[in-house]
Design a protein around this motif. Structure first.
Motif, PDB file in Angstrom:
ATOM      1  N   SER A   8     -15.137  30.224  30.283  1.00  0.00           N
ATOM      2  CA  SER A   8     -16.362  30.930  30.651  1.00  0.00           C
ATOM      3  C   SER A   8     -16.283  31.404  32.092  1.00  0.00           C
ATOM      4  N   ASN A   9     -17.190  32.342  32.406  1.00  0.00           N
ATOM      5  CA  ASN A   9     -17.369  32.770  33.788  1.00  0.00           C
ATOM      6  C   ASN A   9     -18.787  32.443  34.267  1.00  0.00           C
ATOM      7  N   GLY A  10     -19.434  31.566  33.526  1.00  0.00           N
ATOM      8  CA  GLY A  10     -20.793  31.184  33.909  1.00  0.00           C
ATOM      9  C   GLY A  10     -21.865  31.944  33.168  1.00  0.00           C
ATOM     10  N   MET A  11     -21.465  32.938  32.396  1.00  0.00           N
ATOM     11  CA  MET A  11     -22.428  33.707  31.614  1.00  0.00           C
ATOM     12  C   MET A  11     -22.228  33.391  30.142  1.00  0.00           C
ATOM     13  N   ASN A  65     -17.673  22.000   8.138  1.00  0.00           N
ATOM     14  CA  ASN A  65     -18.153  23.379   7.909  1.00  0.00           C
ATOM     15  C   ASN A  65     -18.300  24.182   9.203  1.00  0.00           C
ATOM     16  N   VAL A  66     -17.520  23.860  10.190  1.00  0.00           N
ATOM     17  CA  VAL A  66     -17.599  24.637  11.429  1.00  0.00           C
ATOM     18  C   VAL A  66     -16.864  25.947  11.215  1.00  0.00           C
ATOM     19  N   ARG A  67     -17.449  26.999  11.760  1.00  0.00           N
ATOM     20  CA  ARG A  67     -16.855  28.329  11.610  1.00  0.00           C
ATOM     21  C   ARG A  67     -15.872  28.589  12.746  1.00  0.00           C
ATOM     22  N   THR A  68     -14.686  28.971  12.386  1.00  0.00           N
ATOM     23  CA  THR A  68     -13.679  29.326  13.382  1.00  0.00           C
ATOM     24  C   THR A  68     -13.452  30.828  13.354  1.00  0.00           C
ATOM     25  N   VAL A  69     -13.195  31.379  14.516  1.00  0.00           N
ATOM     26  CA  VAL A  69     -12.974  32.817  14.648  1.00  0.00           C
ATOM     27  C   VAL A  69     -11.717  33.038  15.473  1.00  0.00           C
ATOM     28  N   PRO A  70     -11.150  34.213  15.369  1.00  0.00           N
ATOM     29  CA  PRO A  70      -9.983  34.508  16.235  1.00  0.00           C
ATOM     30  C   PRO A  70     -10.413  34.522  17.690  1.00  0.00           C
ATOM     31  N   ALA A  71      -9.466  34.326  18.562  1.00  0.00           N
ATOM     32  CA  ALA A  71      -9.758  34.294  19.996  1.00  0.00           C
ATOM     33  C   ALA A  71     -10.395  35.616  20.428  1.00  0.00           C
ATOM     34  N   SER A  72     -11.521  35.514  21.136  1.00  0.00           N
ATOM     35  CA  SER A  72     -12.270  36.711  21.517  1.00  0.00           C
ATOM     36  C   SER A  72     -11.699  37.397  22.737  1.00  0.00           C
ATOM     37  N   PHE A  73     -11.157  36.615  23.650  1.00  0.00           N
ATOM     38  CA  PHE A  73     -10.730  37.181  24.921  1.00  0.00           C
ATOM     39  C   PHE A  73      -9.232  37.466  24.915  1.00  0.00           C
ATOM     40  N   SER A  74      -8.898  38.584  25.499  1.00  0.00           N
ATOM     41  CA  SER A  74      -7.485  38.937  25.656  1.00  0.00           C
ATOM     42  C   SER A  74      -6.918  38.186  26.855  1.00  0.00           C
ATOM     43  N   GLU A  75      -5.621  38.360  27.049  1.00  0.00           N
ATOM     44  CA  GLU A  75      -4.974  37.681  28.184  1.00  0.00           C
ATOM     45  C   GLU A  75      -5.583  38.150  29.506  1.00  0.00           C
ATOM     46  N   GLU A  76      -5.830  39.450  29.597  1.00  0.00           N
ATOM     47  CA  GLU A  76      -6.403  39.991  30.839  1.00  0.00           C
ATOM     48  C   GLU A  76      -7.805  39.460  31.075  1.00  0.00           C
ATOM     49  N   ALA A  78      -8.988  36.672  29.904  1.00  0.00           N
ATOM     50  CA  ALA A  78      -8.905  35.233  30.138  1.00  0.00           C
ATOM     51  C   ALA A  78      -8.554  34.917  31.590  1.00  0.00           C
ATOM     52  N   GLN A  79      -7.844  35.816  32.237  1.00  0.00           N
ATOM     53  CA  GLN A  79      -7.493  35.593  33.637  1.00  0.00           C
ATOM     54  C   GLN A  79      -8.725  35.518  34.524  1.00  0.00           C
ATOM     55  N   LEU A  80      -9.809  36.178  34.089  1.00  0.00           N
ATOM     56  CA  LEU A  80     -11.026  36.217  34.894  1.00  0.00           C
ATOM     57  C   LEU A  80     -11.968  35.056  34.569  1.00  0.00           C
ATOM     58  N   LEU A  81     -11.574  34.209  33.640  1.00  0.00           N
ATOM     59  CA  LEU A  81     -12.446  33.118  33.205  1.00  0.00           C
ATOM     60  C   LEU A  81     -11.858  31.772  33.630  1.00  0.00           C
ATOM     61  N   GLN A  82     -12.745  30.787  33.724  1.00  0.00           N
ATOM     62  CA  GLN A  82     -12.339  29.421  34.021  1.00  0.00           C
ATOM     63  C   GLN A  82     -12.235  28.648  32.701  1.00  0.00           C
ATOM     64  N   SER A  95     -10.504   9.516  28.761  1.00  0.00           N
ATOM     65  CA  SER A  95     -10.826  10.952  28.847  1.00  0.00           C
ATOM     66  C   SER A  95     -10.057  11.573  29.991  1.00  0.00           C
ATOM     67  N   THR A  96      -9.524  12.759  29.718  1.00  0.00           N
ATOM     68  CA  THR A  96      -8.783  13.506  30.729  1.00  0.00           C
ATOM     69  C   THR A  96      -9.363  14.899  30.812  1.00  0.00           C
ATOM     70  N   LEU A  97      -9.564  15.339  32.059  1.00  0.00           N
ATOM     71  CA  LEU A  97     -10.129  16.670  32.269  1.00  0.00           C
ATOM     72  C   LEU A  97      -9.060  17.583  32.854  1.00  0.00           C
ATOM     73  N   PHE A  98      -9.092  18.832  32.398  1.00  0.00           N
ATOM     74  CA  PHE A  98      -8.195  19.857  32.915  1.00  0.00           C
ATOM     75  C   PHE A  98      -9.034  21.069  33.300  1.00  0.00           C
ATOM     76  N   LEU A  99      -8.740  21.639  34.414  1.00  0.00           N
ATOM     77  CA  LEU A  99      -9.375  22.881  34.835  1.00  0.00           C
ATOM     78  C   LEU A  99      -8.290  23.911  35.074  1.00  0.00           C
ATOM     79  N   ASN A 100      -8.318  24.947  34.227  1.00  0.00           N
ATOM     80  CA  ASN A 100      -7.262  25.967  34.252  1.00  0.00           C
ATOM     81  C   ASN A 100      -5.894  25.315  34.068  1.00  0.00           C
ATOM     82  N   GLU A 101      -5.857  24.381  33.112  1.00  0.00           N
ATOM     83  CA  GLU A 101      -4.643  23.674  32.696  1.00  0.00           C
ATOM     84  C   GLU A 101      -4.079  22.766  33.770  1.00  0.00           C
TER      85      GLU A 101
END
Lengths: 159, 218
Positions: A8-11, A65-76, A78-82, A95-101
């Motif tokens: 996300s980018n906060g929106m 019954n969770v709905r899965t969809v293809p990835a919405s964001f492209s590589e470009e 995704a670069q702008l998102l956290q 528990s382990t947390l990762f931020l931007n891998e």
């Protein structure tokens, strides 16, 4: 071990949630509240493929019954998102947390609450040109770190 | 005592009745209340004298005489005040216009078609339908026939009703309806408002859907 990722980018309209690597859709509310004291609340409410509402513990329940969809964001895009990734089996200690891998350490608390609710205003919604007036959003994301000098620092995760 | 009763009756009638009710009571019209009230105040009024005077020639206060059959013929005085339009022209709809005004407005007709019909009372009426060509003449014919083609229903909303002009000889001149620009603008405004609301609703709905198409939340 289940993995929950939020990109996300906060929106809200630029927020994608991945569960075990697959993007899921139909989410109504997501709550992640973890702290080092042992508090572990990770709940998700979503609309399943059968149009029913499900409320599940993310890391301990099976998301039926969770709905899965293809990835919405492209590589470009995704670069702008956290990207925040949580690997856990329902316990704070594991528990382990990762931020931007990149792994995070010194985390005191993590609070993430995203909720969407359509505003049923009826006739007045016709006159509202801005789309965000039609949807009630809740987007709170905070992470608190302990610095080396034992001071606490709270940051917004996605901004 | 009789004075008191009479004064009380007069006061109660004044308080309760409207002017129309007072006029409809023929006895009190003849009594001339104002004068009698003045006499009562002055103390000169005598109820006994009034009653005896009414017995002389009024309908009340006497026994019934020889029974006479009711008259089957009405007084001609009522027919003399009969209105000049014995329901030959429709009261509702249409426009009131004199013959000179109609001729000045419409001009020389292409064709004057005589038609006969009956009014609401069943009496025959002669119509002179003035044709000037065009859609309005067709509408006028439809009004006269009491029936029109289905495709004329919607356009007829934009036209006025036919003009009926009663002539001195009892016949009626019928002139075609005229196009009403006010109705047209009103219908266009209403249609525009409806279309605006529909498009705004659809636009806002599509905007919401498109903006959240990439999000996991919906």
């Amino acid at each position: 071990m289940p993995t929950l990722s939020i990109e996300s980018n906060g929106m809200l309209e630029k927020t994608a949630v991945y569960y075990n690597g697959s993007q899921i859709s139909g989410i109504k509310e997501l709550l992640v509240n973890i702290d080092e004291e042992g508090l572990f609340d990770c709940v998700i409410q979503y609309e399943g493929s059968d149009k029913k509402l499900y409320t599940k513990q993310i890391f301990t329940d099976t998301l039926t019954n969770v709905r899965t969809v293809p990835a919405s964001f492209s590589e470009e895009e995704a670069q702008l998102l956290q990207l925040l990734t949580i690997e856990s089996d329902g316990d704070v200690e594991s528990s382990t947390l990762f931020l931007n891998e990149e792994p995070l350490d010194g985390v005191v608390s993590l609070y993430l609450h995203i909720k969407v609710d359509k505003n049923k205003d009826g006739i007045s919604s016709i006159f509202k040109k801005k789309q965000y007036n039609l949807i009630n959003e809740t987007f709170k994301s905070e992470i608190t770190f302990r610095n080396e000098d034992d001071s606490l620092e709270t940051e917004d995760i996605f901004l | 005592m009789r004075k008191t009763i009479f004064v009380f009756a007069l006061i109660s009638i004044f308080m309760c009745s409207t002017q129309q009710e007072l006029m409809s009571q023929a006895t009190f019209v003849n009594l001339n209340i104002a004068d009698k009230f003045e006499k009562i105040i002055k103390g000169n009024f005598s109820l006994d004298k009034l009653i005896s005077a009414r017995r002389g020639g009024g309908s009340f206060g006497r026994s019934r005489g020889i029974s006479r059959p009711r008259s089957t013929t009405r007084s001609t005085a009522r027919t003399a005040t009969r209105p000049s339009n014995p329901q030959r022209t429709p009261s509702f709809g249409g426009k009131r216009m004199s013959s000179q005004q109609a001729q000045a407005k419409y001009g020389v007709p292409r064709k004057v078609q005589p038609m006969s019909g009956t009014n609401a009372a069943g009496s025959p009426v002669n119509y002179n339908v003035h044709h000037y060509g065009g859609f309005s003449s067709s509408l006028m014919t439809g009004y006269m026939m009491g029936n029109m083609a289905w495709w004329m229903m919607a356009p007829s909303m934009l036209y006025s009703r036919p003009v009926y002009v009663e002539k001195g000889d009892g016949s009626i001149d019928v002139y075609p309806p005229s196009f009403d620009w006010g109705k047209l603008f009103t219908i266009l405004i209403i249609a525009a408002v409806i279309i605006y609301f529909a498009r705004a609703y659809r636009r806002n709905k599509n905007r919401v859907v498109s903006n959240y198409s990439q999000s996991s939340f919906s």
